[in-house]
Design an enzyme around this catalytic site. Structure first.
Site, PDB file in Angstrom:
ATOM      1  N   ASP A 116       2.355   5.975  -7.282  1.00  0.00           N
ATOM      2  CA  ASP A 116       3.487   5.784  -6.060  1.00  0.00           C
ATOM      3  C   ASP A 116       4.666   5.295  -7.034  1.00  0.00           C
ATOM      4  OD1 ASP A 116       2.575   5.257  -4.064  1.00  0.00           O
ATOM      5  OD2 ASP A 116       1.871   3.379  -3.483  1.00  0.00           O
TER       6      ASP A 116
ATOM      7  N   HIS B  98       0.555  -1.203   0.062  1.00  0.00           N
ATOM      8  CA  HIS B  98       0.145   0.181  -0.060  1.00  0.00           C
ATOM      9  C   HIS B  98       1.379   1.025   0.420  1.00  0.00           C
ATOM     10  CE1 HIS B  98      -3.394   2.502   0.297  1.00  0.00           C
ATOM     11  NE2 HIS B  98      -3.600   2.225   1.580  1.00  0.00           N
TER      12      HIS B  98
ATOM     13  N   HIS C 280      -2.433  -2.731  -9.713  1.00  0.00           N
ATOM     14  CA  HIS C 280      -3.942  -1.882  -8.775  1.00  0.00           C
ATOM     15  C   HIS C 280      -4.647  -3.250  -8.584  1.00  0.00           C
ATOM     16  CE1 HIS C 280      -6.070   0.542  -6.555  1.00  0.00           C
ATOM     17  NE2 HIS C 280      -4.918   1.591  -6.670  1.00  0.00           N
TER      18      HIS C 280
HETATM   19  N1  ACO Z   1       4.619  -6.712 -10.690  1.00  0.00           N
HETATM   20  C1  ACO Z   1       4.649  -7.360 -10.997  1.00  0.00           C
HETATM   21  N2  ACO Z   1       3.292  -8.790 -11.293  1.00  0.00           N
HETATM   22  C2  ACO Z   1       3.255  -7.473 -10.431  1.00  0.00           C
HETATM   23  C3  ACO Z   1       2.688  -6.851  -9.761  1.00  0.00           C
HETATM   24  C4  ACO Z   1       3.630  -5.630  -9.831  1.00  0.00           C
HETATM   25  N3  ACO Z   1       3.899  -4.676  -9.480  1.00  0.00           N
HETATM   26  N4  ACO Z   1       1.491  -6.210  -9.466  1.00  0.00           N
HETATM   27  C5  ACO Z   1       0.597  -7.607  -9.665  1.00  0.00           C
HETATM   28  N5  ACO Z   1       1.172  -8.433  -9.832  1.00  0.00           N
HETATM   29  C6  ACO Z   1       0.751 -10.024 -10.971  1.00  0.00           C
HETATM   30  C7  ACO Z   1       1.021 -10.420  -9.551  1.00  0.00           C
HETATM   31  O1  ACO Z   1       2.040 -11.493  -9.605  1.00  0.00           O
HETATM   32  C8  ACO Z   1      -0.029 -12.050 -10.268  1.00  0.00           C
HETATM   33  O2  ACO Z   1       0.310 -12.507 -10.648  1.00  0.00           O
HETATM   34  P1  ACO Z   1      -0.233 -14.326 -10.228  1.00  0.00           P
HETATM   35  O3  ACO Z   1      -1.428 -14.256 -10.939  1.00  0.00           O
HETATM   36  O4  ACO Z   1       0.526 -14.804 -11.396  1.00  0.00           O
HETATM   37  O5  ACO Z   1       0.433 -14.409  -9.617  1.00  0.00           O
HETATM   38  C9  ACO Z   1      -1.208 -10.398 -10.450  1.00  0.00           C
HETATM   39  O6  ACO Z   1      -0.454  -9.964 -11.162  1.00  0.00           O
HETATM   40  C10 ACO Z   1      -2.099 -10.171  -9.390  1.00  0.00           C
HETATM   41  O7  ACO Z   1      -1.176  -9.555  -8.126  1.00  0.00           O
HETATM   42  P2  ACO Z   1      -2.134  -9.191  -7.498  1.00  0.00           P
HETATM   43  O8  ACO Z   1      -1.121  -9.230  -6.237  1.00  0.00           O
HETATM   44  O9  ACO Z   1      -3.135 -10.759  -6.379  1.00  0.00           O
HETATM   45  O10 ACO Z   1      -3.289  -8.553  -7.245  1.00  0.00           O
HETATM   46  P3  ACO Z   1      -3.989  -7.742  -6.125  1.00  0.00           P
HETATM   47  O11 ACO Z   1      -5.061  -7.333  -6.572  1.00  0.00           O
HETATM   48  O12 ACO Z   1      -4.120  -8.411  -4.338  1.00  0.00           O
HETATM   49  O13 ACO Z   1      -2.754  -6.776  -5.848  1.00  0.00           O
HETATM   50  C11 ACO Z   1      -0.940  -4.645  -5.592  1.00  0.00           C
HETATM   51  C12 ACO Z   1      -2.905  -4.921  -5.827  1.00  0.00           C
HETATM   52  C13 ACO Z   1      -1.039  -5.363  -4.377  1.00  0.00           C
HETATM   53  C14 ACO Z   1      -0.852  -3.392  -5.642  1.00  0.00           C
HETATM   54  C15 ACO Z   1      -0.390  -5.482  -6.699  1.00  0.00           C
HETATM   55  O14 ACO Z   1      -0.033  -4.966  -7.846  1.00  0.00           O
HETATM   56  C16 ACO Z   1       1.244  -5.413  -5.959  1.00  0.00           C
HETATM   57  O15 ACO Z   1       1.681  -6.174  -4.479  1.00  0.00           O
HETATM   58  N6  ACO Z   1       1.645  -4.089  -6.388  1.00  0.00           N
HETATM   59  C17 ACO Z   1       3.161  -3.183  -6.303  1.00  0.00           C
HETATM   60  C18 ACO Z   1       2.627  -3.520  -5.170  1.00  0.00           C
HETATM   61  C19 ACO Z   1       2.457  -1.429  -4.931  1.00  0.00           C
HETATM   62  O16 ACO Z   1       2.845  -1.263  -5.870  1.00  0.00           O
HETATM   63  N7  ACO Z   1       1.387  -0.970  -4.100  1.00  0.00           N
HETATM   64  C20 ACO Z   1       0.919   0.010  -3.607  1.00  0.00           C
HETATM   65  C21 ACO Z   1      -0.184  -0.033  -4.418  1.00  0.00           C
HETATM   66  S1  ACO Z   1      -0.900   1.891  -5.048  1.00  0.00           S
HETATM   67  C22 ACO Z   1      -1.788   2.526  -3.061  1.00  0.00           C
HETATM   68  O17 ACO Z   1      -1.622   1.149  -2.672  1.00  0.00           O
HETATM   69  C23 ACO Z   1      -0.968   3.485  -2.825  1.00  0.00           C
END
Ligand code: ACO
Length: 383
Positions: A320, A224, A263
């Protein structure tokens, strides 16, 4: 009778839990509205003070209303001495979010209105929280930078005062406006994890201070609010624009998540990231070689990630990703990014808490129990 299997929504994905009139996140079209106004217009025409008014009161203020609201915010900037003592004693430990959370909890014990749950008191506390949280974050940052404590000024705008308290000198107008925009872009975002955490606490009829502390705890995590610090650390680790491709390829091959991308709601470019990218383009021509370098790496990484995962997997830059280089340009140390995020999101948190209390319902979801039942209890001496 056999029970029907429970339908589990992991991470509460896709679950609506309440109605709200505060903001609309359109994840398909990449649009964001605060109280109906497009984020692009807010960033272009508004100020953080006006955005706070809009979020808290639900409408844009008239000129006199904004003037008196801005004065009320400025009047709340001072911090009690014991908070300053606490910050200076805890500084140097690189635990800025912990210090922030402790300072806010301590402040709640000091405020005579903490337990007053009337709407008037909650609005006054919201204004106090917005102002004091910013002063606390600036003081934490200034202590970490070894700049000593600069008392807040009532004559500066909210953004100017933050930079003034951080660096101990009046900021450049262009930089203050850039920060003002960053504050507005982070001010509100519907039922994100930290806002939801605030509401879980508020729904028990806890007070607004400790509900915000719950939000701060949720904001800290790298999934987050903690992502911006990690995204900037990655850009520094890449070190040179020419290394970007190899770094990203290797990270993805190793199933590492790239911070600042992806996201839960946006499956396209986050509109806030698009606006922050405009600031990035402005600072590209900065005379600071480090800023230039990090900016070029960010732009290269953005293109690469969009080619690899954007169009195919819906993983696009989020708010971010570009924030770190902009904050760095503004002289904000990376350990302060997440506390500053809290100081930006506080009007959104307060607006949601007050809105939720108008029609409060205890937030208490269910777990699908998958363990055993009916086990025979063996007394400790017989095990
Ligand atoms: N880089 C590479 N792969 C990613 C990324 C990323 N940043 N984000 C998601 N994926 C992939 C996951 O590995 C997953 O792949 P899989 O299905 O093969 O296992 C798929 O996309 C779905 O990802 P989840 O994490 O399950 O999706 P969710 O909706 O739960 O998560 C989240 C969203 C937590 C923001 C995720 O995209 C992430 O971890 N991003 C990086 C952290 C980040 O930038 N957070 C800030 C968000 S904005 C905010 O809160 C202000």
């Amino acid at each position: 009778m056999e029970e029907k299997p429970n339908e589990v929504h992991y991470g509460l994905e896709g679950v609506y839990f309440t109605d709200s009139k505060i903001s609309k996140v359109d994840g398909i079209n990449g649009r964001l509205y605060y109280r109906g106004y497009a984020i692009e217009d807010i960033a272009k025409y508004s100020s953080f003070e006006e955005t706070c008014y809009l979020l808290l009161y639900g409408r844009l203020p008239k000129k006199e209303e904004l003037d008196s609201f801005s004065k009320a915010m400025a009047a709340e900037r001072d911090l009690p001495d014991f908070i300053m003592d606490m910050i200076s004693k805890l500084s140097g430990r690189e635990k800025q979010m912990h210090i922030l959370s402790a300072a806010l909890s301590a402040l709640s014990a000091f405020d005579p209105e903490t337990e007053d749950q009337s709407p008037g008191a909650n609005m006054r506390k919201s204004i106090r929280l917005i102002s004091k949280l910013s002063s606390i974050v600036a003081a934490i940052g200034s202590a970490a930078l070894g700049n000593g404590y600069t008392k807040p000024s009532k004559d500066l705008s909210h953004a100017e005062n933050f930079l003034y308290m951080l660096a101990g000198k009046k900021p450049d107008a262009g930089k203050a406006r850039m920060l003002d925009k960053m504050l507005m872009l982070h001010a509100e975002h519907s039922s994100n994890a930290s806002t939801f955490a605030c509401l879980v606490s508020a729904s028990t009829l806890s007070d607004i201070y400790l509900s915000v502390v719950a939000g701060i705890s949720a904001l800290k995590g790298p999934l987050h609010g903690g992502a911006d610090e990690n995204a900037l650390a990655m850009l520094h680790e890449i070190g040179n624009p020419g290394n970007t491709e190899e770094y990203i390829e290797q990270a993805l091959a190793g199933k590492k998540k790239i911070m600042g991308f992806g996201h839960r709601v946006y499956k396209t470019y986050d509109p806030r990231a698009r606006i922050i990218k405009e600031s990035l383009m402005e600072i590209m021509n900065s005379s600071d070689e480090d800023v230039k370098n990090v900016t070029s790496i960010a732009l290269r990484a953005e293109k690469l990630m969009i080619d690899k995962l954007g169009k195919t997997h819906g993983i696009w830059p989020n708010v971010d990703f570009f924030s770190g280089p902009v904050y760095e340009y503004l002289g904000i140390p990376s350990g302060l990014f997440t506390p500053l995020f809290a100081a930006s999101r506080i009007p959104g948190w307060c607006a949601h808490i007050m809105e939720y209390w108008q029609n409060n319902k205890l937030l208490r979801p269910l777990e699908n129990y998958t363990g055993e039942i009916g086990l025979k209890f063996v007394k400790i001496e017989d095990r």
